[in-house]
Design a protein around this motif. Structure first.
Motif, PDB file in Angstrom:
ATOM      1  N   SER A 104      -0.560  -0.645   1.490  1.00  0.00           N
ATOM      2  CA  SER A 104       0.472  -1.338   2.268  1.00  0.00           C
ATOM      3  C   SER A 104       1.685  -0.472   2.551  1.00  0.00           C
ATOM      4  CB  SER A 104       0.926  -2.601   1.529  1.00  0.00           C
ATOM      5  OG  SER A 104      -0.143  -3.501   1.441  1.00  0.00           O
ATOM      6  N   VAL A 105       2.014   0.405   1.613  1.00  0.00           N
ATOM      7  CA  VAL A 105       3.252   1.180   1.739  1.00  0.00           C
ATOM      8  C   VAL A 105       3.017   2.603   2.247  1.00  0.00           C
ATOM      9  CG1 VAL A 105       5.254   2.000   0.446  1.00  0.00           C
ATOM     10  CG2 VAL A 105       4.323  -0.241  -0.040  1.00  0.00           C
ATOM     11  N   TYR A 106       1.880   3.208   1.900  1.00  0.00           N
ATOM     12  CA  TYR A 106       1.600   4.592   2.296  1.00  0.00           C
ATOM     13  C   TYR A 106       0.379   4.722   3.199  1.00  0.00           C
ATOM     14  CZ  TYR A 106       4.863   5.806  -1.402  1.00  0.00           C
ATOM     15  OH  TYR A 106       5.983   5.926  -2.200  1.00  0.00           O
ATOM     16  N   GLY A 107      -0.462   3.722   3.226  1.00  0.00           N
ATOM     17  CA  GLY A 107      -1.744   3.834   3.906  1.00  0.00           C
ATOM     18  C   GLY A 107      -1.757   3.312   5.324  1.00  0.00           C
ATOM     19  N   ALA A 108      -2.948   2.970   5.764  1.00  0.00           N
ATOM     20  CA  ALA A 108      -3.160   2.514   7.133  1.00  0.00           C
ATOM     21  C   ALA A 108      -2.349   1.271   7.445  1.00  0.00           C
ATOM     22  CB  ALA A 108      -4.649   2.259   7.370  1.00  0.00           C
ATOM     23  N   ASP A 109      -2.216   0.371   6.486  1.00  0.00           N
ATOM     24  CA  ASP A 109      -1.460  -0.852   6.738  1.00  0.00           C
ATOM     25  C   ASP A 109       0.030  -0.580   6.952  1.00  0.00           C
ATOM     26  OD1 ASP A 109      -3.761  -2.302   6.614  1.00  0.00           O
ATOM     27  OD2 ASP A 109      -3.309  -3.309   4.729  1.00  0.00           O
TER      28      ASP A 109
ATOM     29  N   ALA B 186     -10.556   4.402  -3.999  1.00  0.00           N
ATOM     30  CA  ALA B 186     -11.350   5.526  -4.514  1.00  0.00           C
ATOM     31  C   ALA B 186     -10.449   6.550  -5.203  1.00  0.00           C
ATOM     32  CB  ALA B 186     -12.124   6.182  -3.371  1.00  0.00           C
ATOM     33  N   GLU B 187      -9.276   6.786  -4.657  1.00  0.00           N
ATOM     34  CA  GLU B 187      -8.344   7.744  -5.266  1.00  0.00           C
ATOM     35  C   GLU B 187      -7.864   7.261  -6.640  1.00  0.00           C
ATOM     36  OE1 GLU B 187      -7.214  10.970  -4.111  1.00  0.00           O
ATOM     37  OE2 GLU B 187      -9.109  10.525  -3.127  1.00  0.00           O
ATOM     38  N   VAL B 188      -7.500   6.003  -6.730  1.00  0.00           N
ATOM     39  CA  VAL B 188      -7.032   5.460  -8.014  1.00  0.00           C
ATOM     40  C   VAL B 188      -8.162   5.518  -9.039  1.00  0.00           C
ATOM     41  CG1 VAL B 188      -6.173   3.400  -9.211  1.00  0.00           C
ATOM     42  CG2 VAL B 188      -5.254   4.005  -6.954  1.00  0.00           C
ATOM     43  N   ASN B 189      -9.362   5.122  -8.633  1.00  0.00           N
ATOM     44  CA  ASN B 189     -10.505   5.183  -9.558  1.00  0.00           C
ATOM     45  C   ASN B 189     -10.833   6.618  -9.954  1.00  0.00           C
ATOM     46  OD1 ASN B 189     -11.305   2.462 -10.146  1.00  0.00           O
ATOM     47  ND2 ASN B 189     -11.868   2.280  -7.997  1.00  0.00           N
TER      48      ASN B 189
ATOM     49  N   LEU C 168       5.380  -6.090  -3.668  1.00  0.00           N
ATOM     50  CA  LEU C 168       4.014  -6.264  -4.168  1.00  0.00           C
ATOM     51  C   LEU C 168       3.950  -5.983  -5.667  1.00  0.00           C
ATOM     52  CD1 LEU C 168       2.065  -4.474  -1.304  1.00  0.00           C
ATOM     53  CD2 LEU C 168       2.034  -6.922  -1.824  1.00  0.00           C
ATOM     54  N   PRO C 169       3.119  -6.726  -6.399  1.00  0.00           N
ATOM     55  CA  PRO C 169       3.001  -6.512  -7.848  1.00  0.00           C
ATOM     56  C   PRO C 169       2.592  -5.084  -8.217  1.00  0.00           C
ATOM     57  CG  PRO C 169       1.840  -8.506  -7.190  1.00  0.00           C
ATOM     58  CD  PRO C 169       2.285  -7.820  -5.929  1.00  0.00           C
ATOM     59  N   GLY C 170       1.809  -4.440  -7.379  1.00  0.00           N
ATOM     60  CA  GLY C 170       1.345  -3.086  -7.670  1.00  0.00           C
ATOM     61  C   GLY C 170       2.426  -2.027  -7.610  1.00  0.00           C
ATOM     62  N   ALA C 171       3.587  -2.359  -7.053  1.00  0.00           N
ATOM     63  CA  ALA C 171       4.674  -1.384  -6.960  1.00  0.00           C
ATOM     64  C   ALA C 171       5.105  -0.920  -8.346  1.00  0.00           C
ATOM     65  CB  ALA C 171       5.856  -1.969  -6.190  1.00  0.00           C
TER      66      ALA C 171
ATOM     67  N   ALA D 234      -4.184  -4.050  -7.730  1.00  0.00           N
ATOM     68  CA  ALA D 234      -2.768  -4.189  -7.367  1.00  0.00           C
ATOM     69  C   ALA D 234      -2.176  -2.860  -6.915  1.00  0.00           C
ATOM     70  CB  ALA D 234      -1.972  -4.746  -8.545  1.00  0.00           C
ATOM     71  N   ILE D 235      -2.527  -1.777  -7.600  1.00  0.00           N
ATOM     72  CA  ILE D 235      -2.028  -0.452  -7.211  1.00  0.00           C
ATOM     73  C   ILE D 235      -2.588  -0.061  -5.850  1.00  0.00           C
ATOM     74  CG2 ILE D 235      -2.087   2.009  -7.768  1.00  0.00           C
ATOM     75  CD1 ILE D 235      -2.006   1.174 -10.752  1.00  0.00           C
ATOM     76  N   THR D 236      -3.879  -0.334  -5.642  1.00  0.00           N
ATOM     77  CA  THR D 236      -4.521  -0.033  -4.361  1.00  0.00           C
ATOM     78  C   THR D 236      -3.835  -0.786  -3.226  1.00  0.00           C
ATOM     79  OG1 THR D 236      -6.649   0.385  -5.419  1.00  0.00           O
ATOM     80  CG2 THR D 236      -6.694  -0.192  -3.081  1.00  0.00           C
ATOM     81  N   GLU D 237      -3.571  -2.053  -3.435  1.00  0.00           N
ATOM     82  CA  GLU D 237      -2.906  -2.877  -2.416  1.00  0.00           C
ATOM     83  C   GLU D 237      -1.525  -2.314  -2.090  1.00  0.00           C
ATOM     84  OE1 GLU D 237      -2.768  -5.613   0.444  1.00  0.00           O
ATOM     85  OE2 GLU D 237      -4.460  -5.419  -0.910  1.00  0.00           O
TER      86      GLU D 237
END
Length: 103
Positions: free
Chosen positions: A92-97, A65-68, A34-37, A85-88
């Motif tokens: 995707s990598v640490y969150g619910a997804d 919300a955390e990033v903001n 992902l680009p946000g990586a 991008a960071i949120t995604e």
């Protein structure tokens, strides 16, 4: 005489300095295409990579919300156009997804 609270020495005009040696950082962000990586590497200015993996598997709105919060409350120098991008990536990598089985 006064006491230096940080080191417990009597203040006699001598400098009170501590030499702290921290271990070398070995944790890394989880890989992703992902680009946000790449953008999420900016989080490592203040956080260990272990910090992200210690969070509960929350959803995308939590990570956004955390990033903001890091930008607005703590002054993280992350461009606003990178938040999505960071949120995604974080979701995707640490969150619910990340908890969902691969298709």
């Amino acid at each position: 005489m006064t006491c230096c609270a940080a080191c417990g020495l009597l203040a006699s005009g001598a400098a009170c300095a501590l030499d702290v040696q921290l271990p070398q950082e070995t944790a890394t962000l989880r890989p992703s295409s992902l680009p946000g990586a790449a953008n999420a590497a900016q989080c490592l200015m203040c956080h260990s990579a272990d910090y992200m993996s210690s969070q509960p598997p929350m959803g995308k709105s939590f990570w956004e919300a955390e990033v903001n919060k890091m930008i607005k409350t703590y002054g993280a120098p992350i461009p606003v156009d990178q938040v999505s991008a960071i949120t995604e990536y974080l979701n995707s990598v640490y969150g619910a997804d990340a908890q969902k089985p691969a298709k």
